[in-house]
Design an enzyme around this catalytic site. Structure first.
Site, PDB file in Angstrom:
ATOM      1  CB  SER A 540      -1.020   0.056   0.714  1.00  0.00           C
ATOM      2  OG  SER A 540      -1.651   0.892   1.363  1.00  0.00           O
ATOM      3  CG  ASP A 625      -6.882  -2.275  -3.896  1.00  0.00           C
ATOM      4  OD1 ASP A 625      -7.606  -1.310  -2.545  1.00  0.00           O
ATOM      5  OD2 ASP A 625      -5.487  -2.485  -3.352  1.00  0.00           O
ATOM      6  CG  HIS A 660      -5.919  -2.304   0.099  1.00  0.00           C
ATOM      7  ND1 HIS A 660      -5.119  -1.870  -0.415  1.00  0.00           N
ATOM      8  CD2 HIS A 660      -5.138  -1.804   1.160  1.00  0.00           C
ATOM      9  CE1 HIS A 660      -4.315  -0.854  -0.764  1.00  0.00           C
ATOM     10  NE2 HIS A 660      -4.324  -1.115   0.627  1.00  0.00           N
TER      11      HIS A 660
END
Length: 688
Positions: A540, A625, A660
């Site tokens: 991320s 995501d 995610h």
């Protein structure tokens, strides 16, 4: 198939101009963005990338399989959590052998009857992705509200189970965030509705069970799209709370839980650069705040004096060297989770004699103490978790009156694990500006510091999120093969206090990247590791870190792993239709302003890709995501392929069913670690 026979996909380039008030940019791979996720052309490209990854990884599939079995073999498959008492029941969860998901249970404190509240394995069925994000038992203990996600996009559906019958009620609301709260009547629920396009949390809905969900009452709507929202109940269940937070400001609105028709009252009005959170106990609020206290302090106010922060009274003063992370309130004690010298520890303060505050002791130099579930305030027992890179997560209860300590559970690590075979160490690397950066290391006790060991270096470094040295059983698969495992506590987190975060965001963001590189340099220069065996991983915002160091210091890394990487920062932050963008301006800056545009552009991994040799790279994403859209890493990989001047592997894997957080099942997630580690070990020629 031999590696030389594997041909990487080549994405076509199509002219596209990204416009902004501060300059236009060409983006030849913008066409990979498909918000509907139905474009045959885009999906075909992603499938071809997946096929390339499968062909490349087939060369070391036996190693991947071995690592998968090895990592899973350390997990006790039939395991349960430490029960905690609340009301008439003891609550806990359990994993059954061979099952991917937990079972949530409770046991009557009166007659010992066990009841299955939710069996997530049954709910998940054969779905590719399934997650229970939150659950809350009603005050009368008869109903269970829970939120489920079936796509990985973190858009949840509220369901309510009657625990007396085991059946779900007809009440169902979709398009929600993950939080939920109850009024005392056990009939009124509070949830948060998300904007269907931006996915921002916008409206608090109040729903009465049995009524038309389409007519749920809107009790609060947030107009400022830079704020996240949440709802919940205070620990004593006397209040319903709406939590509102941006990067630099917070606000709480509270309602008497016995009066669901009443209005919410602001605890203290929001102001820029003013943050607070609060808990209620014995008719007063205890407040953690950065008001005139960058590292936070604790204050208090009577329940009938809320509305203005000028009514707050000091409780625990600010300390330049101590960051207050969290606190827990009890009838007779206040417990504080604080951070100093990069270590999280626990402090206990009796209400009657605050001058006699004391710490819960530890024998290790680098460790993590944090609160476990403390569900009821009328007790002298504090529950907390303890862990280090060598000590599996342990749950203790500590008697704040007598000092007695009891180990309730330590996570059992199978596969012959013996913590005496490992050592953890805290070292300090010097950053480019002279700042000392803490680093936590893990290695085997028979490791020799002779400059020959491979390195696996991890960091995150954003949002004030600290990378604490929790025990990670998966890391043993690298450490047992001779690796030094390093956590770099770089600026952008809060390991060293609030200023550590402030010096790693906005116009100081590049400190995050140079700190990480400085840690690598320190470990190589001091013979902890070999300079040609350095690997790094981040996900991320940590994936942005990987992208930045790939551009800034590619020669220092043998291989990089970037999970769901946030790499196209300027384009994303210019587009407020992209989910969650507006919440991020105080973290990264608003590129509609020239100073931020120029600064963000100077390190944006996608924009800074250049003609040079790059390390071997594994990049992953999830098609659904909602945090970092799949097309950011897809475009980045495509551009890297057209610019890199060497033959180091670059492989890209899209999980077509997840978001995610990757896959939802516990074994599926562990298998993803095995894929990552096999990629790294294969680069070193290791097959075992």
């Amino acid at each position: 198939m031999q590696a030389a026979e594997v041909v990487a996909p080549v994405a076509v380039q199509q002219p596209y101009t990204v416009t902004s008030p501060n300059g236009d940019r060409q983006d030849s791979y913008y066409w990979l963005r498909d918000d509907s996720r139905t474009s045959a052309t885009v999906l075909d490209y992603l499938y071809r990338e997946n096929s390339y990854f499968e062909q490349y990884s087939a060369n070391y599939q036996a190693l991947t399989d071995k690592l998968t079995d090895e990592i899973i073999s350390r997990i006790k498959q039939d395991d349960s959590s430490v029960p905690y008492n609340k009301g008439d029941y003891s609550y806990y969860d359990r994993f059954d052998a061979g099952k991917e998901y937990p079972v949530y249970l409770r046991k009557s404190l009166k007659d010992g009857t066990e009841q299955v509240m939710l069996d997530v394995n049954e709910l998940a069925g054969d779905k590719d992705f399934y997650q229970i994000a939150n659950m809350s038992v009603s005050p009368d203990q008869n109903l269970l509200a829970y939120l489920e996600d079936t796509s990985g996009r973190r858009q949840y559906t509220l369901k309510v189970r009657d625990l007396r019958t085991g059946k779900d009620l007809a009440d169902e609301i979709t398009g929600l965030s993950r939080s939920v709260a109850w009024a005392k009547d056990s009939q009124t629920l509070y949830v948060i509705q998300n904007d269907p396009v931006t996915l921002l949390s916008t409206t608090v809905l109040q729903h009465t069970l049995g009524k038309d969900v389409a007519k749920a009452r809107q009790v609060y709507t947030e107009q400022d799209h830079s704020y996240y929202m949440g709802v919940g109940n205070t620990e004593d269940n006397n209040y319903v709370v709406i939590y509102l937070g941006s990067t630099v400001s917070t606000e709480m609105r509270v309602q008497d839980a016995t009066k669901p028709d009443s209005e919410f009252t602001v605890l203290a009005p929001r102001q820029r650069d003013f943050q607070y959170s609060a808990s209620h106990i014995n008719n007063r609020w205890v407040i953690r705040t950065d008001w005139q206290a960058p590292n936070f302090r604790l204050m208090t106010v009577a329940a009938d004096k809320i509305g203005y922060r000028n009514n707050w009274q000091p409780l625990v003063k600010h300390d330049d060297n101590v960051f207050i992370e969290d606190f827990a309130v009890f009838d007779n004690y206040l417990a504080i989770n604080e951070r100093s010298d990069g270590v999280r520890r626990l402090k206990v303060m009796p209400w009657a004699t605050p001058e006699q505050a004391f710490y819960v002791a530890s024998d290790e130099a680098a460790y993590v103490m944090a609160f476990a579930t403390n569900a009821e305030p009328d007790t002298d027992w504090l529950r907390y978790s303890y862990s280090s890179l060598t000590t599996p997560e342990s749950t203790y209860q500590y008697n704040m009156k007598t000092g007695d300590k009891q180990l309730l559970k330590q996570t059992e690590v199978l596969g012959g694990f013996d913590q005496n075979n490992y050592k953890t160490e805290r070292v300090w690397a010097t950053a480019t500006d002279g700042v000392k950066v803490p680093v936590t290391l893990l290695y085997r006790k028979d490791y020799k510091r002779d400059g020959t060991a491979p390195l696996y270096q991890y960091a995150y470094g954003s949002y004030g999120s600290s990378s604490d040295p929790w025990f990670r059983s998966v890391a043993l698969s690298l450490v047992d093969r001779g690796f030094v495992y390093a956590i770099a506590h770089i600026r952008g987190g809060q390991e060293m206090g609030r200023q550590w975060y402030e010096n790693g965001k906005l116009l100081h963001k590049i400190n995050t990247f140079t700190d990480f590189i400085a840690v690598t340099d320190y470990l190589v220069a001091n013979d902890y590791v070999a300079k040609d065996k350095v690997f790094a991983m981040g996900g991320s915002a940590g994936g942005l870190l990987m992208g930045a160091i790939a551009n800034m210091a590619p020669e220092k890394y043998r291989g990089l792993v970037a999970h769901v990487p946030f790499v196209d920062i300027v384009t994303t932050m210019l587009d407020e239709t992209i989910p969650l963008t507006t919440n991020e301006f105080d973290e990264w800056g608003n590129p509609k302003q020239q100073a931020y545009y120029d600064y963000m552009l100077s390190y944006s991994p996608y924009d800074q890709v250049t003609k040079q040799a790059y390390p071997a790279m594994l990049v992953t994403t999830g098609l659904h995501d909602s945090q970092v859209q799949y097309y950011e890493p897809a475009k980045w990989v495509a551009k890297l392929r057209s610019h890199k001047t060497n033959n180091q592997p670059l492989v890209f894997k899209t999980n077509m069913e997840a978001g995610h957080g990757g896959k939802s099942g516990r074994f599926s997630r562990l298998a993803e670690y095995a894929q990552e580690y096999a990629f790294i070990l294969n680069l070193l020629g290791q097959t075992e």
